[in-house]
Write a protein that holds these residues in place. Structure first.
Motif, PDB file in Angstrom:
ATOM      1  N   UNK A  86       0.837  -1.205   0.000  1.00 23.80           N
ATOM      2  CA  UNK A  86       0.000   0.000   0.000  1.00 23.80           C
ATOM      3  C   UNK A  86       0.869   1.251   0.000  1.00 23.80           C
ATOM      4  N   UNK A  87       1.977   1.221   0.716  1.00 24.13           N
ATOM      5  CA  UNK A  87       2.837   2.393   0.883  1.00 24.13           C
ATOM      6  C   UNK A  87       3.735   2.697  -0.320  1.00 24.13           C
ATOM      7  N   UNK A  88       3.950   1.729  -1.196  1.00 26.86           N
ATOM      8  CA  UNK A  88       4.865   1.937  -2.323  1.00 26.86           C
ATOM      9  C   UNK A  88       4.031   2.179  -3.581  1.00 26.86           C
ATOM     10  N   UNK A  89       3.955   3.428  -4.054  1.00 26.47           N
ATOM     11  CA  UNK A  89       3.049   3.749  -5.171  1.00 26.47           C
ATOM     12  C   UNK A  89       3.429   3.092  -6.492  1.00 26.47           C
ATOM     13  N   UNK A  90       4.692   2.732  -6.655  1.00 28.96           N
ATOM     14  CA  UNK A  90       5.106   2.075  -7.902  1.00 28.96           C
ATOM     15  C   UNK A  90       4.493   0.678  -8.037  1.00 28.96           C
ATOM     16  N   UNK A  91       4.078   0.083  -6.918  1.00 24.33           N
ATOM     17  CA  UNK A  91       3.388  -1.209  -6.968  1.00 24.33           C
ATOM     18  C   UNK A  91       1.929  -0.907  -7.292  1.00 24.33           C
ATOM     19  N   UNK A  92       1.536  -1.191  -8.531  1.00 26.47           N
ATOM     20  CA  UNK A  92       0.191  -0.831  -8.985  1.00 26.47           C
ATOM     21  C   UNK A  92      -0.789  -2.004  -8.934  1.00 26.47           C
ATOM     22  N   UNK A  93      -0.269  -3.214  -8.801  1.00 30.43           N
ATOM     23  CA  UNK A  93      -1.121  -4.387  -8.634  1.00 30.43           C
ATOM     24  C   UNK A  93      -0.410  -5.379  -7.730  1.00 30.43           C
ATOM     25  N   UNK A  94      -1.190  -6.105  -6.954  1.00 28.60           N
ATOM     26  CA  UNK A  94      -0.643  -7.153  -6.092  1.00 28.60           C
ATOM     27  C   UNK A  94      -1.677  -8.268  -6.009  1.00 28.60           C
ATOM     28  N   UNK A  95      -1.233  -9.478  -6.257  1.00 31.83           N
ATOM     29  CA  UNK A  95      -2.115 -10.646  -6.299  1.00 31.83           C
ATOM     30  C   UNK A  95      -1.568 -11.755  -5.414  1.00 31.83           C
ATOM     31  N   UNK A  96      -2.437 -12.401  -4.657  1.00 31.62           N
ATOM     32  CA  UNK A  96      -2.067 -13.604  -3.904  1.00 31.62           C
ATOM     33  C   UNK A  96      -2.391 -14.786  -4.807  1.00 31.62           C
ATOM     34  N   UNK A  97      -1.459 -15.728  -4.904  1.00 33.93           N
ATOM     35  CA  UNK A  97      -1.547 -16.791  -5.899  1.00 33.93           C
ATOM     36  C   UNK A  97      -1.553 -18.184  -5.285  1.00 33.93           C
ATOM     37  N   UNK A  98      -1.917 -19.141  -6.126  1.00 30.95           N
ATOM     38  CA  UNK A  98      -1.623 -20.542  -5.856  1.00 30.95           C
ATOM     39  C   UNK A  98      -0.408 -20.877  -6.703  1.00 30.95           C
TER      40      UNK A  98
END
Length: 155
Positions: free
Chosen positions: A87-99
């Motif tokens: 949430x704090x790093x604006x360059x990370x625009x997507x984050x997914x939890x995976x199998x």
């Protein structure tokens, strides 16, 4: 939901700035009933929000990096720290939890490799990782925020 609703959603997914009058003309409704349908989509949470999509190259963010993350342990405390970091790093625009092999997949946009390295350094200062693997995108072959409306059940 009916075929007209699907057409309205398709139009709005292509350009959310289209006027209600123009949408109504395209789908064969008058303005008031078209506006009521759009308002219902918003009230029901079908339309989450309307945004402007920026041209990454014109805003000096031409590089996309996909980062696969393996967690050192599966614990609530680690996950909370990880969530705060993304949430704090604006360059990370997507984050997914995976199998599968990786636990998480991040999409990061940056101007260049040096900036990605700085983002990487910020990440590892904040969170412990078992493994991080990065892949720099060479070509954007398809990008859309639109989802297919063909799966919507007509009632």
């Amino acid at each position: 939901m009916d075929e007209i609703d699907k057409r309205i959603l398709d139009i709005l997914q292509k350009d959310a700035a289209v006027s209600v009058t123009a949408i109504a003309d395209k789908v064969g409704l008058s303005t008031a009933p078209c506006w009521r349908r759009i308002k219902r989509f918003e009230d029901d949470g079908v339309i989450l929000r309307r945004v402007a999509l920026l041209d990454r190259r014109k805003v000096n963010l031409p590089m996309t990096v996909f980062v696969s993350v393996k967690a050192p342990r599966h614990a609530a405390e680690w996950l909370q720290t990880f969530r705060e970091m993304i949430i704090d790093i604006p360059e990370i625009v997507e984050a997914w939890r995976l199998t599968g092999e990786a636990d998480y997949l991040l999409r990061i946009v940056v101007p260049d490799v040096e900036t990605y390295d700085a983002v990487y350094q910020r990440m590892i200062r904040r969170v412990e990782f078992f493994d991080i693997s990065s892949a720099i995108a060479m070509e954007e072959m398809k990008f859309t925020t639109a989802v297919p409306t063909s799966y919507i059940k007509i009632s």
